[in-house]
Design an enzyme around this catalytic site. Structure first.
Site, PDB file in Angstrom:
ATOM      1  N   GLY A  16       0.845  -1.220  -0.176  1.00 49.59           N
ATOM      2  CA  GLY A  16      -0.105  -0.042   0.022  1.00 49.59           C
ATOM      3  C   GLY A  16       0.779   1.203  -0.047  1.00 49.59           C
ATOM      4  N   ASP A 145       0.579   1.907   9.254  1.00 44.83           N
ATOM      5  CA  ASP A 145       0.243   1.174  10.357  1.00 44.83           C
ATOM      6  C   ASP A 145       1.053   1.313  11.352  1.00 44.83           C
ATOM      7  OD1 ASP A 145      -2.053   0.576   8.464  1.00 44.83           O
ATOM      8  OD2 ASP A 145      -1.281  -1.309   8.074  1.00 44.83           O
ATOM      9  N   ILE A 288      -8.024   8.547   2.523  1.00 44.94           N
ATOM     10  CA  ILE A 288      -7.542   9.702   2.782  1.00 44.94           C
ATOM     11  C   ILE A 288      -6.203   9.884   3.814  1.00 44.94           C
ATOM     12  CG2 ILE A 288      -8.028  12.176   4.284  1.00 44.94           C
ATOM     13  CD1 ILE A 288     -10.560  11.917   2.657  1.00 44.94           C
TER      14      ILE A 288
HETATM   15  O1  F6P Z   1      -1.495  -1.266   5.634  1.00 48.09           O
HETATM   16  C1  F6P Z   1      -2.146  -0.411   5.395  1.00 48.09           C
HETATM   17  C2  F6P Z   1      -3.333  -0.052   5.001  1.00 48.09           C
HETATM   18  O2  F6P Z   1      -3.762   1.163   4.646  1.00 48.09           O
HETATM   19  C3  F6P Z   1      -4.178  -0.512   6.199  1.00 48.09           C
HETATM   20  O3  F6P Z   1      -4.260   0.378   7.307  1.00 48.09           O
HETATM   21  C4  F6P Z   1      -5.532  -0.816   5.662  1.00 48.09           C
HETATM   22  O4  F6P Z   1      -6.140  -2.014   6.316  1.00 48.09           O
HETATM   23  C5  F6P Z   1      -5.065  -1.433   4.245  1.00 48.09           C
HETATM   24  O5  F6P Z   1      -3.740  -0.992   3.841  1.00 48.09           O
HETATM   25  C6  F6P Z   1      -5.941  -0.983   3.102  1.00 48.09           C
HETATM   26  O6  F6P Z   1      -5.269  -1.765   1.860  1.00 48.09           O
HETATM   27  P1  F6P Z   1      -5.920  -1.484   0.459  1.00 48.09           P
HETATM   28  O7  F6P Z   1      -4.916  -0.744  -0.184  1.00 48.09           O
HETATM   29  O8  F6P Z   1      -5.931  -2.807  -0.095  1.00 48.09           O
HETATM   30  O9  F6P Z   1      -7.253  -0.957   0.425  1.00 48.09           O
END
Ligand code: F6P
Length: 363
Positions: A16, A145, A288
């Site tokens: 991510g 995170d 966001i």
């Molecule tokens: O690990 C980072 C994060 O933003 C988490 O906080 C969240 O659960 C996840 O990635 C969301 O992932 P995606 O990009 O698949 O929506």
């Protein structure tokens, strides 16, 4: 890898996105070109750029860095959180080990080393891929995170935290004007760092994190005690993976068919309204938290990480991750990091601080 000229290294972002990735890329390019006279290739879309044919990459030169890149969110290289090369999804629905394509790709580009910017899962995969290809690898931790073990800060956390605090700053006046209980759901996966830090900095009355399963009656009690004391509004911050002692985490299915955390805020808002009579409103901050201009702290650690990562390659190191400890960059063996988790230590300062401030943690 020696300090000799004419070396080529690669850099990629994986998993991510978050704010500060471009600042790492910029630092890598500056240090590699100006410090060592190396060539730097930016690999597109994480490991995909080396797996697919034609290979997808671009040469990164100092001309690219016009002054804007340090300030830009996202990643100029693109990223993906899909497709482990050891278990790669094929169009017909089957899975194939494509690690040798990755190794061949590194060979075709003549890479002598690779810097991967990712969370612990991505760094684990990249380390195994580069080992298979006989290439030195250095990892740079990033994630909003802040759950990568061994480092006090990962790139992206600080900016994301500011965004969550800004949301609370905006929610408080409207909560007070309408005498409402505002629930803010934040990301963080299985770690409550984002919620705990944001809740303290943003003056929350209740903070619910995955590490402390909550009792809904304790949360309702906190709201009714505030009401009894004459305060008719409140702020609740809840981590996406928080859960009640007698319940499970709340998940939903995304458009890609994958099940992800999310939705607890709405459940909580409805329960609090029913139990306390308070009018509740729910904000799910979502992605966001991932975007936006990187804050100064993220730019600083990103820059320090990028420089050190290149220096480690120059020293011939491999299988290391740069980390932030006691205000300096250190490097750690990836082997000691992978498979461990870094969740909130419930006996540590911030939990004690929250309790000392009278914040309800749901227990
Ligand atoms: O690990 C980072 C994060 O933003 C988490 O906080 C969240 O659960 C996840 O990635 C969301 O992932 P995606 O990009 O698949 O929506």
């Amino acid at each position: 890898m020696s300090e000799a000229q004419d070396k080529t290294i690669g850099v990629l972002t994986s998993g991510g996105d978050c704010a500060g990735l471009n600042a790492v890329i910029r630092a890598v390019v500056h240090r590699a070109i100006e410090g060592y006279g190396w060539r730097v290739l930016g690999i597109h879309d994480g490991a995909h750029g080396l797996i697919e044919r034609p290979l997808r990459f671009e040469e990164l030169s100092l001309d690219l860095f016009t002054g804007t890149i340090l300030r830009m969110g996202g990643t100029i290289l693109g990223t993906t959180s899909k497709g482990d090369p050891f278990h790669f999804p094929m169009p017909d629905g089957s899975f194939k080990d494509r690690s040798s394509d990755f190794a061949d790709g590194m060979g075709e580009l003549g890479l002598a080393g690779l810097i991967g910017i990712g969370g612990d899962g991505s760094l684990d995969i990249l380390q195994r891929l580069t080992r298979q290809g006989g290439i030195n690898f250095i990892g740079v931790p990033k994630t909003i995170d802040n759950d990568v073990p061994g480092t006090e800060f990962s790139v992206g956390f600080s900016t994301s935290l500011s965004t969550a605090v800004d949301a609370l700053d905006r929610l408080q006046p409207t909560a007070a004007s309408h005498e409402r209980v505002m629930v803010l759901e934040v990301m963080g996966r299985d770690a409550g760092h984002l919620a705990l830090n944001a809740g303290i900095a943003g003056g929350a009355d209740v903070i619910l994190i995955p590490e402390i399963p909550y009792r809904i009656d304790k949360v309702a009690e906190k709201i009714t005690s505030l009401q009894a004391a004459g305060r008719k509004h409140a702020l609740i911050v809840v981590s996406e993976a928080a859960r009640a002692v007698d319940g499970d985490t709340v998940r939903h299915t995304e458009t890609d068919g994958k099940v992800r955390y999310g939705g607890i805020g709405n459940d909580l808002g409805a329960q609090i309204a029913a139990m306390t009579g308070a009018e509740t409103r729910v904000t799910v901050l979502g992605h966001i938290q991932r975007g936006g201009v990187p804050g100064s702290h993220d730019r600083i650690i990103a820059s320090a990480f990028g420089v050190r990562a290149v220096d480690l390659l120059a020293e011939g190191k491999t299988g290391r991750m740069v980390a932030w400890q006691d205000n300096q960059v250190v490097d750690l063996a990836l082997e000691d990091i992978i498979g461990r988790s870094r969740t909130v230590d419930i006996s540590a300062t911030l939990v004690t601080t929250a309790r000392g401030l009278g914040i309800c943690l749901g227990d």
